[in-house]
Each structure stands twice: as structure tokens, then as C-alpha cells.
Write an enzyme that holds these catalytic residues in place. Structure first.
Site, mmCIF file in Angstrom:
data_model
loop_
_atom_site.group_PDB
_atom_site.id
_atom_site.type_symbol
_atom_site.label_atom_id
_atom_site.label_comp_id
_atom_site.label_asym_id
_atom_site.label_seq_id
_atom_site.Cartn_x
_atom_site.Cartn_y
_atom_site.Cartn_z
ATOM 1 C CD GLU A 117 -29.218 29.609 0.650
ATOM 2 O OE1 GLU A 117 -29.618 29.853 1.628
ATOM 3 O OE2 GLU A 117 -29.667 29.121 -0.446
ATOM 4 C CD GLU A 139 -31.127 33.100 -2.684
ATOM 5 O OE1 GLU A 139 -30.800 31.884 -2.667
ATOM 6 O OE2 GLU A 139 -30.509 34.042 -2.550
#
Length: 716
Positions: A117, A139
Site C-alpha cells: 500500500e 490481508e
């Protein structure tokens, strides 16, 4: 010392090197957030002297992602404070992204989760051309979503449809695949080349803006309101539900965050993402999955169940007795990790057939470009297929994987054991027969152990190590080393009939078959298994295993129990299995007919005669789905508690990992014991007693469960 080094060169290129002090990998913890809070204002104050920014790492990996130690402790009471903290960190990343200068991420190693990210928040991503590097947002595999902007930036880069598998399945990509997918921009041949390319991008792009910050930006592939995309999104939630069975909130929240965020500007989309992120972080499913798949699995892999004080062993030559499906798989898994393998069967032809299993698997790897032809030949050269016990001479370890028969196993033990090196280990791949009983055939019972592999061995990660009464700690430690040497996950259990996994697996299939005998519709039974979170229904797995094998295992177990002076207590499912096999000739999938029909062409379907033979229409109509789901999950959890009570299981970690990796216990629960903990020990015990009153004493809470329930004490 700051976690981010600030180095502004004479060429006005600023290098921000992430280097968390005292850590082997960079993580998004408090120290990182403090460093970001310190660094970003400094960058903004220095903008007149900066032409461009390179973000890189001083570690072997680029960035490992969020700090799970922190995330795991966040409760519902902390939700607002957690949201505020995440939004504050994302605001700093956003300030860097919108500073007007080109920001390049020079990715020198794995960038997963929060690490990727950070890269997505840059204008350009360059990765080292190293096939061991993984990139992605995994995730979801821990019940979470990418909370650092991943659900907003990735769809804006490559479109919603292309982003969904990366976000909702957690797919990880190697550099070449990542470049093809459009989630990185360049590949570099060396660290020097990577930095040179980063500078070249800065030179070529003095003013930078993300596409989504430019006026008139259109989402690749169409925004949610675009007719073509709207049509796909209308059915996407139903397709997702079909996959998750409603057990996993994370993929649903990821889809919601991405689609809702795509309908507003980036900054509001980011707030939507944080809200969903906080919901998942504080939810029970993520606690279950993170606790087991991260903390408990790491503890096992770090040797938590291995006796200390024994020097680590590296095995060089391993014998495998029996070249059937299991033996062939064990040979493959061993040879691919650099060990010599002697694959022995009763005939050279059978042994060669077992070796061909490895040849076929390796040929697939070559055809997909994952392996060279030379490497394939090298691995196959390590497997010697033979019918002669003499070839076992000098083995450090011999694993028998012959038919599930005590007398046959005793015979091959006596034949092979003398060929071992001094202090060599003999292991049995039995799935049910007690190791202490099998060790009676061994001249060195202290060097005799159980190594229970799961089929197909090349795909299944777990090995259940079974310690007999006389097995030494040294033998256990060395067996543990072998399992890790072949890249698998070991769980350690003490000896008993069926050990841990086979015992618990037996309760699952028997409960499903028992339901059929009670008159429940077979489709309801299968669906209840899936909706509870099991990978397949109990009737499907019974066909896969084969009902003739179930009869054989039962017959051997009954014989052994009675020989030891015990009494065999038949399970209600046994009569149904015998009826299916003995009266109707329906033995399972391999025989072409079991609970299902297996047409030569087309999908399998439930045998229609099951309705005539077993279904009670009134019962089938009135049964509660929750009862069926509870029976499937509770019976396995209760048997797991019994294994703890009897000392078969040594740790809760082994119980949880073993139940999921070995028998497919619903992963959303975090494992059979975590299912009890998250349900509430007292509430679980009360529900178990209810089920016992209705469906039979097999649901009666064991004494250990009652003891924990009285104190409302979780299993740890």
C-alpha cells in the site's frame, strides 16, 4: 533513531529509506507512524529543494505490512481511536502522494499488505527482478482488508474487475506477473539499476499527480454506475456469497469498500475503507484467523513443539516403503527438497509407477515455466525405484506407507529397520493404528515414531507426528526437523487409536452419515457442512475416502480394541455404511458409486435412491439448519477437547492448526479449540448438552470442558 532515514542528495533527489530499528522487517507500528509524522512535514517544508522522492528499504524485504501484535489487541471499545489513528497515518501518505513532486517506490524485496500500500501511494513502482519477491494484499487471509488505501488505489489503477482477485483472494504475484497485471511499472536487474530507473522517472516527470487526482479521471473498466460494470456488480455479491458461504466477512467488506469508494472522491473513499477496516479488526472472525494462522502457526514453525537440547538434523537419504498414492507423494516431497529417496514396493513395476507420480508433477512445473528440464531430471535422479530391501542400506529415515494392516506393517518394519544407519529413525504413516502397538515389531522402539501425512501429500501442508510410549525426545526432535526440511508444518500428538486428526475426522463423516440414517435429506446434510465452513460436505468426503476403507479401519480398530480386552461401541453411522456397501454395492468415488453418482461425462450428483432408502420427509422438512451446522462443528470440537483431556494433544496450537490443515475444520473459526473459545466456553458447554439431550451422548461435554465452563476459562 528514526525509522525513516532522510537523505537529500546534491541532485535534489530525496531518498527516504525505511529502516525500523531493532527489527528484521519493516512494519506499520507506532515507531513507523511516529517517523512518518516527523518525515512528511519535513518533506513538505523542503519541497523547494526537492526534485523527486525515492522510497526504499534497508531491510531484505521492502515492507512486511501492518503490525499484527497491535492490530490483534484492538477491541470494539478501541474502534474510534483505532479509526482516528489509521486515518491520521493515511493522511501523511496522502500528503506525500499529493505534494506535486514525483514519488517512486524502489522495491528491493517482498512488499505485502501495508508494504504494498505504501508502494501504491507512490506515482511509480520499480521492483528488483527476483522471482522470490512477492507483491500483493493478502490481508483477507487473516480476515482483514487492506486498510492503508489498497481498496481505493488498486481499483483506480487497474479497474474493479481486475482488482477483485488481488483484494478478495489475497493473490500474491511475482515481479513479472505484477508487471503484466499493471500493479507495478518497471523491473530492474540490480539495486543500482533500480535506483537509476527511479532517477530517470524523476527526470522525465518533474510534476506528478496520480491519475485519480486529475480532472476528468475515469475508472479503468468503468465506474460502478457504468452499464457494463453495473451489470457485473449486480451478481457479484451473490457469486461471492457462493464462495464464502457467508462465513467470511472480509471479502464482503472488501467488495463494499472498493465499490462504494469508487463512487466518491478518493479521500471519502479512504474514510469508507477505514470504517470497514475497523469493523473487521474488532470482529471475532479476524481474531480467530489472525490468532491461529499468524501467532499459533508461527509458534509451531519456530519449533514450539520440538524438544529442546537436541541438535538440529539434516537428513540425506530417506527410504519410503509402499509406492501407492501416499508413498509416491512422500517420495516426491522429499526428493524435491534435495534428499535421496529409495522408493520400495513389492515389484519393480509398482515402484516405477510410484516414481512416475513425481515425473508427472514435475513435468507440469516445467510446462508452466516454473522449473527447467534440467532441474526435473536432477530431482528424478534422486528417486531410486526398487523392489529390493538391500537398497535401503544407509537410510537416515525409513517411512512405511503400506496398507493399513498391523501384520503387514510389522513385516516391513522387520525387513527395513536393519538397513538404517546407526540411530536411524523408522516412521509409520499409519492414520489410525497406535504407534506403541506398531513399535512392538521394532528392535529400537525409542527410534520408532508416527509420521501421518495427508493426501495428496504434494498439496497438503500438515504432518501429524505421533509419539509412542517408548519414542525418545531425540527421535521426536529429529522427526520434527525432517518435516520442516520438506517444507511442511508439524503438529505433535501423543499416541492413541486414530491419534488426533483421524479421530476428529471420523466424527465429522460419521455425524453426516448418521444424519442420513435419521431421515435428513442428503442435500441438506451436504449444504450444512458447506455453510458451517467445511471445505466439502460429509457425504462427499466419505465417497472420496471410500466406505470400504472405513469398514477396513473399523474392522482393524475393533479387532485391536477387543484383543486388548475392551468393548467396541458401534456408532449409528456404521449400519448405514454397511448397508451402502454390502447391500447396494456403493463403495465410494473410486468404485464409481457411493453416496453420489459419478457419470463419465458431467458433474457428480447425489444418488437418487438415497431419498427412497433413508429420507423421512417430515423430519427432513422440519429440521433446523442451525442444528445441522452445530452438530458438524460441535462434534469435532468436543472430540478435540477429549484429545486434550486424554493427553493425546499436547497444545492448543497443535489442536487448532491440526484441525484446519489436517481435516479442513472451518478456517473462519480459527480451529476446533478456538471455536469453543470464541463461542464462549460456558455457552458452548450448554449448547453441547442440548445437542446431547436430543441427538445422543456423543455430544456430552467431557470433564475438561465442564471444568473450563465452570470458571468461564478459555483454552490456552
Amino acid at each position: 533513531m528514526s525509522a525513516i532515514r532522510y537523505e537529500l542528495g546534491s541532485d535534489k533527489v530525496l531518498t527516504l529509506t525505511i529502516d525500523m530499528p531493532g527489527q528484521s522487517a519493516n512494519t506499520m507500528n507506532k515507531a513507523f507512524r511516529e517517523a512518518l509524522d516527523e518525515t512528511v512535514p519535513k518533506v513538505l517544508g523542503d519541497l523547494e529543494n526537492i526534485r523527486g522522492i525515492i522510497v526504499t528499504s534497508a531491510k531484505k524485504t521492502f515492507f512486511a505490512g501492518g503490525d499484527l501484535n497491535e492490530i490483534f489487541k484492538v477491541t470494539r471499545d478501541d474502534a474510534q481511536a483505532f479509526e482516528d489513528m489509521v486515518n491520521a497515518m493515511k493522511a501523511q501518505m496522502r500528503a506525500l502522494e499529493t505534494c506535486g513532486k514525483p514519488v517512486v517506490s524502489a522495491i528491493n524485496g517482498a512488499a505485502l499488505g501495508g508494504g504494498f500500500e505504501i508502494a501504491l501511494a507512490c506515482h511509480h513502482r520499480i521492483v528488483l527482478n527476483n522471482n522470490s519477491i512477492q507483491l500483493g494484499l493478502p490481508e483477507v487471509t487473516l480476515g482483514l482488508l487492506p486498510g492503508g488505501g489498497g481498496t481505493q488505489r488498486l481499483p483506480r489503477m487497474i479497474g474493479l474487475e481486475a482488482a477483485f482477485p488481488l483484494l478478495m483472494e489475497g493473490k500474491k504475484l511475482r515481479p513479472a506477473a505484477a508487471l503484466k497485471a499493471g500493479i507495478i511499472d518497471e523491473i530492474a536487474d540490480s539495486p543500482e539499476d533500480m535506483m537509476a530507473k527511479a532517477r530517470a522517472f524523476i527526470d522525465a516527470n518533474p510534476n506528478c499527480q496520480q491519475p485519480w487526482d486529475k480532472k476528468g479521471f475515469k475508472l479503468p473498466g468503468g465506474a460502478p454506475h457504468h452499464p457494463a460494470m453495473a451489470q457485473k456488480l449486480a451478481i457479484a455479491p451473490a457469486m461471492l456469497k457462493q464462495k464464502t458461504k457467508g462465513c467470511y466477512p472480509a471479502p464482503e467488506r472488501i467488495m463494499a469498500a472498493a465499490v462504494e469508494g469508487a463512487q466518491v472522491d478518493f479521500d471519502n473513499g479512504s474514510l469508507i475503507e477505514t470504517r470497514y477496516f475497523a469493523e473487521l479488526v474488532t470482529g471475532q472472525v479476524s481474531k480467530n484467523m489472525t490468532g491461529t494462522f499468524w501467532f499459533q502457526l508461527n509458534d509451531i514453525n519456530a519449533g514450539g513443539s520440538r524438544p529442546s537440547g537436541v541438535e538440529k538434523e539434516t537428513f540425506k537419504k530417506v527410504g519410503v516403503l509402499g509406492a501407492g498414492m501416499m508413498g509416491a507423494g512422500i517420495a516426491y516431497s522429499t526428493a524435491t527438497r534435495g534428499m535421496e529417496v529409495v522408493l520400495k514396493d513389492v515389484s519393480a513395476e509398482s515402484a516405477e509407477k510410484g516414481k512416475s507420480y513425481s515425473e508427472n508433477l514435475l513435468a507440469k512445473k516445467v510446462s508452466r515455466g516454473h522449473m527447467t528440464e534440467e532441474k526435473k531430471v536432477e530431482i528424478l535422479g534422486r528417486i531410486k525405484a526398487t523392489d529390493s530391501a538391500a537398497d535401503l542400506e544407509g537410510c537416515d529415515l525409513v517411512i512405511e506407507a503400506v496398507f493399513e494392516d498391523s501384520d503387514l506393517k510389522a513385516k516391513v518394519t522387520a525387513e527395513a529397520e536393519p538397513k538404517l544407519v546407526d540411530n536411524g529413525i523408522f516412521a509409520s504413516n499409519t492414520s489410525t493404528i497406535p504407534i506403541t502397538q506398531l513399535a512392538n515389531a521394532s528392535a529400537k522402539p525409542e527410534n520408532f515414531i508416527g509420521l501421518h501425512f495427508f493426501s495428496p501429500v504434494d498439496k497438503m501442508q500438515l504432518v501429524e507426528i505421533i509419539v509412542g510410549e517408548k519414542t525418545s525426545d531425540e527421535t521426536l526432535a529429529r522427526a520434527f526437523d525432517y518435516v520442516q526440511q520438506i517444507g511442511k508444518t508439524p503438529v505433535v500428538v501423543n499416541d492413541s487409536r486414530g491419534f488426533f486428526t483421524s479421530r476428529v475426522f471420523g466424527t465429522f463423516v460419521n455425524e453426516g452419515i448418521c444424519m442420513l440414517g435419521e431421515g435428513i435429506h442428503p442435500a441438506s446434510i451436504e449444504n450444512a457442512g458447506l455453510l458451517a465452513g467445511m471445505p466439502v460436505g460429509p457425504l462427499t468426503i466419505s465417497d472420496e475416502v471410500s466406505m470400504t476403507l472405513m469398514q477396513l479401519v473399523r474392522s482393524q480398530s475393533k479387532k485391536d480394541v477387543e484383543a486388548a480386552g475392551g468393548t467396541w461401541n458401534p456408532h449409528p453411522a456404521e449400519a448405514i455404511i454397511d448397508q451402502m456397501v454390502n447391500e447396494h454395492g456403493r463403495k465410494g468415488k473410486a468404485a464409481g458409486a457411493g453416496f453420489y453418482e459419478y457419470p463419465a461425462k458431467g458433474k457428480k450428483y447425489l444418488w437418487p435412491e438415497l431419498e427412497t432408502l433413508f429420507v423421512d420427509n417430515e423430519k427432513a422438512r422440519d429440521v433446523k439448519l442451525q442444528d445441522l451446522k452445530d452438530r458438524i462443528l460441535f462434534i469435532q470440537a468436543i472430540e478435540t477437547v477429549r484429545c486434550l483431556e486424554e493427553g493425546v494433544l499436547r497444545t492448543v496450537e497443535d489442536a487448532n492448526i491440526g484441525s484446519i490443515f489436517g481435516i479442513g475444520y472451518a478456517p473462519w473459526t480459527g480451529g476446533a479449540i478456538q471455536f469453543v473459545n470464541q463461542y464462549g466456553v460456558r455457552a458452548f458447554t450448554e449448547r453441547a448438552q442440548e445437542l446431547a439431550n436430543i441427538y445422543g451422548e456423543r455430544f456430552t461435554p467431557p470433564a475438561l470442558l465442564l471444568e473450563h465452563a465452570e470458571q468461564e476459562k478459555p483454552f490456552t
